[in-house]
Design an enzyme around this catalytic site. Structure first.
Site: not given
Ligand code: AHR
Length: 552
Positions: A217, A350
């Site tokens: 991110e 994710e």
């Molecule tokens: O999964 C939780 C958080 O969500 C992670 O650390 C981040 O990459 C995302 O914003």
């Protein structure tokens, strides 16, 4: 009606009507849906890595989740919880991402190697998160002891049969630190000082880590870069890393959901230098949360409850998950403007449901949440989406493995359970490595109310794959009110045998808990005999179904 009779009615095709918290049996609609599996339209091999996982140093994921410590009474192998390892083997876990997430960009890999007693204690990235449940005591989840480091994680992957995917710190360490981490993990036995350090920690042979994330991110917690700045950093980190004979796969920190400009500007900047170099995968993150009902879109306030949701939130959450399809096709199309040879694939590293705090099983489990049948439907429809884009998606990692967001496991001390999401991974495992087939699913759309306005969503969602003469068809019915009677045909073949397994519940809020760990489990259900090459099956309300179809 007792639960067993109720579930059996659901599985044999009676439609169920949602009445407050309970379903009541009703007549099923006659076949108004159809699924055609097109044998002669292969899409691509379903990468087993689509069935990937994510372990971050966040709340109870590592400490209390995966790691219990070598001296624990909880059955463990070198400190790693055996129950998780065994369960991971059953679902053929393919790849695990670590150590974050946002945590990755504050992590120094050197803190987690060498004798455990000498490892430093550091504040965790998440220490100031406003989501901490009340009463969460201090401990390794706030001040990381580094007792779980690179070798421990890599051992966990080895025990589970999964490949590791390590995320580099791009925000607060240098490219040189990254090269040295690769050296520590991958250089040949005895070849370098770091290889000797690895041997001293018990691992003489290289770990052979192939997947490396270049930051996380980077548009946000990973450095707040512009795409142009990130492209420059990406090149600095990825271009000249020694390979040690491995086909290293670097994954770029891709967009936040639908931010097409992040993808376009990054790819544009890489293209200016004549190519994509070491970029193997482009990360995409998409979480599903409830956004309406007057909530703000702030992390803490902008979310619904994991268990106590009204019907509209059920639909809204699943609709949010269904956005995955357009996120994949939109980013893929932008990537294609530059990467004409389609060298770079998407890595959805994710994804999952995200609810407000309150249902975690222990206050130390920051972002911990319960997982209901709704999460099972969400997992099924997302995995089906990945299969339908098997030519584009090379890896995906559900967030996160245990005690955090959409977990496969909940664990606290010696208590351990499998969530409904785990059972979806179990039901869908047969797709791994099989050939994805174009599958037309046609069903009436479901109407619901979103933010006081009429809205609709897909009536059924599914995908199919083939290996030898065996077709695996998986289908989710997101309608909590009605079973969906469906005609199923495999075009170009005759069906010889069918077996059906379903994940279904007697209440849309149903979930497993430490006290009742087996409320939701896969159940074999009745399959009708195909007539004239067509099989009629009734998909129970709010269900995930796997059909194993043997072709003649
Ligand atoms: O999964 C939780 C958080 O969500 C992670 O650390 C981040 O990459 C995302 O914003």
């Amino acid at each position: 009606m007792k639960r067993r009779e109720f579930v059996s009615a659901a599985l044999t095709g009676g439609a169920l009507l949602l009445t407050g918290k309970r379903f009541a049996a009703q007549e099923a609609k006659l076949a108004d849906a159809r699924i055609d599996v097109l044998l002669d339209e292969p899409i691509g091999r379903i990468a087993p890595e689509i069935y990937g996982h994510f372990v971050e140093h966040l709340g109870g994921v590592v400490y209390d989740g995966v790691w219990v410590g070598e001296n624990s009474k909880i059955p463990n192998t070198g400190g790693i919880r055996n129950a998780i390892v065994e369960a991971m083997k059953r679902i053929k876990a393919s790849v695990i991402r670590w150590p974050g997430g946002c945590f990755a960009d504050s992590y120094n890999w050197r803190d987690g190697v060498g004798p455990r007693k000498d490892r430093p204690r550091r504040p965790n990235f998440w220490i100031d998160a406003q989501e901490w449940p009340k009463g969460a005591p201090d401990g390794p989840w706030k001040y990381d002891t580094n007792h779980f480091g690179s070798d421990d994680f890599l051992r966990f992957c080895q025990l589970s049969g999964a490949q590791p995917y390590l995320a580099a710190n791009l925000r607060s360490l240098t490219a040189r630190d990254f090269y040295e981490w690769v050296d520590y993990c991958n250089s040949p036995a005895g070849a370098t000082t770091l290889a000797e350090m690895r041997a001293a920690a018990g691992q003489r042979e290289p770990w052979r880590v192939r997947y490396w994330g270049i930051g996380n991110e980077s548009w946000g917690c990973g450095g707040n870069f512009t795409p142009e700045e990130y492209a420059m950093e990406f090149r600095r980190f990825a271009e000249w890393v020694p390979r040690y004979g491995l086909n290293l796969a670097f994954i770029g920190s891709g967009p936040n959901g639908g931010d097409l400009s992040w993808s376009r500007r990054f790819f544009g900047r890489l293209a200016e230098k004549g190519g994509f170099g070491r970029l193997w995968g482009w990360g995409l993150h998409h979480y599903s949360w409830n956004v309406t009902g007057g909530r703000t879109n702030n992390w803490f306030e902008g979310k619904g409850d994991a268990v106590k949701y009204p019907n509209d939130e059920w639909y809204e959450l699943l609709s949010e998950a269904d956005r995955m399809e357009t996120l994949i096709t939109d980013h893929w199309s932008v990537m294609g403007e530059f990467d004409r040879q389609r060298r770079v694939k998407l890595v959805v590293d994710e994804w999952g449901a995200w609810y407000k705090p309150g249902s975690e099983v222990h206050p130390t489990h920051l972002l911990g949440q319960q997982s209901t049948i709704r999460d099972a439907v969400l997992a099924g429809l997302t995995l089906d989406t990945f299969h339908r884009h098997a030519d584009k998606v090379a890896m995906a990692n559900i967030a996160q493995l245990v005690n955090c967001l959409q977990s496969l496991f909940l664990a606290h001390e010696d208590k351990f359970i499998l969530t409904p999401t785990y059972h979806v991974f179990e039901l869908y495992a047969a797709h791994q490595g099989a050939q994805s087939l174009r599958t037309n699913v046609s069903a009436p759309r479901i109407s619901y109310t979103r933010n006081g306005k009429p809205a609709t969503m897909r009536g059924l969602n599914g995908s199919a794959s083939i290996r030898d003469r065996q077709v695996t068809l998986t289908v989710t019915n997101p309608d909590p009110n009605a079973a969906r009677e469906t005609e199923i045909a495999v075009r170009g073949a005759t069906i010889k045998e069918i077996s059906v397994t379903t994940l279904v519940a007697n209440d849309i809020h149903a979930h497993n808990s430490f006290d009742n760990p087996r409320v939701i489990e896969p159940q074999a259900s009745q399959a009708q005999t195909p007539r004239g090459g067509v099989l009629i099956h009734s998909f129970a309300p709010a269900s995930v179904t796997q059909l194993q179809i043997t072709l003649a």
